[in-house]
Scaffold this active site. Structure first.
Site, PDB file in Angstrom:
ATOM      1  N   SER A  12       0.859  -1.196   0.000  1.00 42.38           N
ATOM      2  CA  SER A  12       0.000   0.000   0.000  1.00 42.38           C
ATOM      3  C   SER A  12       0.886   1.233   0.000  1.00 42.38           C
ATOM      4  O   SER A  12       1.683   1.433   0.931  1.00 42.38           O
ATOM      5  CB  SER A  12      -0.886   0.019   1.244  1.00 42.38           C
ATOM      6  OG  SER A  12      -1.357   1.339   1.432  1.00 42.38           O
ATOM      7  N   ASP A  39      -4.624   3.571  -1.832  1.00 43.69           N
ATOM      8  CA  ASP A  39      -5.686   3.868  -0.859  1.00 43.69           C
ATOM      9  C   ASP A  39      -6.216   5.277  -1.029  1.00 43.69           C
ATOM     10  O   ASP A  39      -5.518   6.260  -0.764  1.00 43.69           O
ATOM     11  CB  ASP A  39      -5.128   3.695   0.560  1.00 43.69           C
ATOM     12  CG  ASP A  39      -4.995   2.244   0.953  1.00 43.69           C
ATOM     13  OD1 ASP A  39      -5.963   1.492   0.771  1.00 43.69           O
ATOM     14  OD2 ASP A  39      -3.906   1.857   1.433  1.00 43.69           O
ATOM     15  N   MET A  41      -8.876   8.015   0.253  1.00 41.22           N
ATOM     16  CA  MET A  41      -9.690   8.335   1.440  1.00 41.22           C
ATOM     17  C   MET A  41     -10.256   9.743   1.329  1.00 41.22           C
ATOM     18  O   MET A  41      -9.566  10.650   0.858  1.00 41.22           O
ATOM     19  CB  MET A  41      -8.824   8.251   2.704  1.00 41.22           C
ATOM     20  CG  MET A  41      -8.136   6.915   2.887  1.00 41.22           C
ATOM     21  SD  MET A  41      -7.267   6.856   4.461  1.00 41.22           S
ATOM     22  CE  MET A  41      -6.432   5.275   4.292  1.00 41.22           C
ATOM     23  N   HIS A  70      -8.307   1.091  -3.925  1.00 36.35           N
ATOM     24  CA  HIS A  70      -9.210   0.853  -2.792  1.00 36.35           C
ATOM     25  C   HIS A  70      -9.869   2.174  -2.427  1.00 36.35           C
ATOM     26  O   HIS A  70      -9.218   3.069  -1.883  1.00 36.35           O
ATOM     27  CB  HIS A  70      -8.371   0.301  -1.613  1.00 36.35           C
ATOM     28  CG  HIS A  70      -9.136   0.072  -0.356  1.00 36.35           C
ATOM     29  ND1 HIS A  70      -8.511  -0.189   0.857  1.00 36.35           N
ATOM     30  CD2 HIS A  70     -10.472   0.040  -0.101  1.00 36.35           C
ATOM     31  CE1 HIS A  70      -9.434  -0.357   1.791  1.00 36.35           C
ATOM     32  NE2 HIS A  70     -10.622  -0.216   1.242  1.00 36.35           N
ATOM     33  N   MET A  72     -12.050   4.363  -0.251  1.00 42.97           N
ATOM     34  CA  MET A  72     -12.702   4.552   1.057  1.00 42.97           C
ATOM     35  C   MET A  72     -13.419   5.886   0.984  1.00 42.97           C
ATOM     36  O   MET A  72     -13.043   6.864   1.638  1.00 42.97           O
ATOM     37  CB  MET A  72     -11.640   4.502   2.165  1.00 42.97           C
ATOM     38  CG  MET A  72     -11.126   3.087   2.390  1.00 42.97           C
ATOM     39  SD  MET A  72      -9.551   3.037   3.255  1.00 42.97           S
ATOM     40  CE  MET A  72      -8.447   3.139   1.846  1.00 42.97           C
ATOM     41  N   MET A 141     -11.112  -6.365   5.551  1.00 43.21           N
ATOM     42  CA  MET A 141     -10.346  -5.393   6.341  1.00 43.21           C
ATOM     43  C   MET A 141      -9.997  -6.027   7.687  1.00 43.21           C
ATOM     44  O   MET A 141     -10.889  -6.480   8.417  1.00 43.21           O
ATOM     45  CB  MET A 141     -11.158  -4.111   6.572  1.00 43.21           C
ATOM     46  CG  MET A 141     -11.527  -3.313   5.326  1.00 43.21           C
ATOM     47  SD  MET A 141     -10.141  -2.751   4.327  1.00 43.21           S
ATOM     48  CE  MET A 141      -9.163  -1.815   5.499  1.00 43.21           C
ATOM     49  N   ASP A 176      -6.465  -6.616   4.094  1.00 43.87           N
ATOM     50  CA  ASP A 176      -5.930  -5.256   4.176  1.00 43.87           C
ATOM     51  C   ASP A 176      -5.901  -4.785   5.624  1.00 43.87           C
ATOM     52  O   ASP A 176      -6.951  -4.596   6.236  1.00 43.87           O
ATOM     53  CB  ASP A 176      -6.794  -4.323   3.325  1.00 43.87           C
ATOM     54  CG  ASP A 176      -6.154  -2.967   3.110  1.00 43.87           C
ATOM     55  OD1 ASP A 176      -5.050  -2.735   3.623  1.00 43.87           O
ATOM     56  OD2 ASP A 176      -6.779  -2.144   2.416  1.00 43.87           O
TER      57      ASP A 176
HETATM   58  C1  DX5 Z   1      -6.194   1.199   5.718  1.00 42.44           C
HETATM   59  C2  DX5 Z   1      -5.686   0.978   4.308  1.00 42.44           C
HETATM   60  C3  DX5 Z   1      -4.578  -0.002   4.227  1.00 42.44           C
HETATM   61  C4  DX5 Z   1      -3.372   0.396   4.970  1.00 42.44           C
HETATM   62  C5  DX5 Z   1      -2.613  -0.822   5.378  1.00 42.44           C
HETATM   63  O1  DX5 Z   1      -7.299   1.995   5.707  1.00 42.44           O
HETATM   64  O2  DX5 Z   1      -6.729   0.517   3.479  1.00 42.44           O
HETATM   65  O3  DX5 Z   1      -4.269  -0.343   2.894  1.00 42.44           O
HETATM   66  O4  DX5 Z   1      -2.556   1.263   4.276  1.00 42.44           O
HETATM   67  O5  DX5 Z   1      -1.541  -0.398   6.147  1.00 42.44           O
HETATM   68  P1  DX5 Z   1      -0.743  -1.349   7.112  1.00 42.44           P
HETATM   69  O6  DX5 Z   1      -0.234  -2.491   6.299  1.00 42.44           O
HETATM   70  O7  DX5 Z   1       0.336  -0.463   7.628  1.00 42.44           O
HETATM   71  O8  DX5 Z   1      -1.701  -1.810   8.182  1.00 42.44           O
HETATM   72 ZN    ZN Z   2      -6.345  -0.400   1.446  1.00 39.65          ZN
END
Ligand code: DX5
Ligand code: ZN
Length: 234
Positions: A12, A39, A41, A70, A72, A141, A176
């Protein structure tokens, strides 16, 4: 993007240097990752903001393989076309990201992308039971979405339920959050094939010194594959 259940490591870029995304993507691919996990967001669906389709389009030429986006964000439907045009191979939305999950998944496939649904820790496996034939990926998740570097929440029972629900369908199970060499065996044994890892891949390295990325990717892959070998021997 041929389908296989072999273990795939998807770093990621949330844990990468945000001023150097292009070089970071090139570095993790050169160091042996399979997919690049991006990611997005919105500060609304999750309590953090990253970037949008323009950044995805800018990094696309720096990724040779799969760009795994991804989202969010909520609502998601008004933005799906922009992420498809930005070059996403996979677009994953959250089960709660809009009022009509079936329609959103149809739209993602109509835009020429693989369609994924992400399930928060509190979202049951049954959320996707009636959209299985519109799905290419389910993302389990193992943290509450929004931040990298959080502690792993064990979702083994959900992963096993999904694996059995999926049967022979060509649907990836992606994990994830909190994936590391310590937790990868748990999710691999439960049936996952795509392992997203942010902090565990990028720790210790930089774009100028990317060798640790490769060591971290190999350590996660070896731990996951080791669990599968041990299970097959039982
Ligand atoms: C969280 C993200 C993940 C995150 C994972 O909301 O969707 O992809 O970056 O990070 P680590 O591997 O550090 O938990
Ligand atoms: Zn993610």
């Amino acid at each position: 993007m041929g389908f296989t259940r072999d273990i795939k490591i998807a770093p990621s870029i949330l844990s990468a240097d945000f001023a150097n995304f292009g070089k970071e993507c090139e570095a993790i691919e050169a160091e042996g990752c399979d997919w690049v996990h991006v990611d997005v967001m919105d500060g609304h669906f999750v309590p953090n903001i990253t970037f949008g389709p323009a950044t995805c389009a800018a990094i696309r030429p720096h990724i040779k393989g799969v760009m795994d986006v991804h989202l969010m964000i909520a609502p998601c439907d008004p933005y799906l076309e922009a992420f498809a045009k930005a070059g996403a191979d996979v677009i994953t939305i959250h089960a709660e990201a809009g009022p009509h999950l079936d329609r959103s998944l149809q739209l993602i496939r109509d835009l020429g992308c693989k369609a994924g649904v992400a399930l928060n820790p509190s979202t049951p496996a049954s959320a996707i039971e009636h959209v299985l034939d519109r799905l290419d990926l389910v993302c389990v998740m193992t943290v509450n979405p929004g931040f990298g570097g959080q502690s792993f929440i064990d979702m083994s029972a959900k992963i096993r339920a999904l694996r059995s629900m999926i049967g022979d369908r060509e649907i990836h199970i992606e994990i994830d959050g909190g994936v590391s060499p310590a937790t990868a065996p748990i999710v691999a044994a439960a049936g996952a094939d795509v392992l997203v890892a942010g902090s565990a891949v990028f720790k210790g390295g930089t774009v100028r010194n990317p060798a640790p990325y490769g060591e971290n990717i190999r350590a996660i892959r070896a731990a996951a594959e080791g669990a599968l070998t041990a299970e097959a021997a039982e």
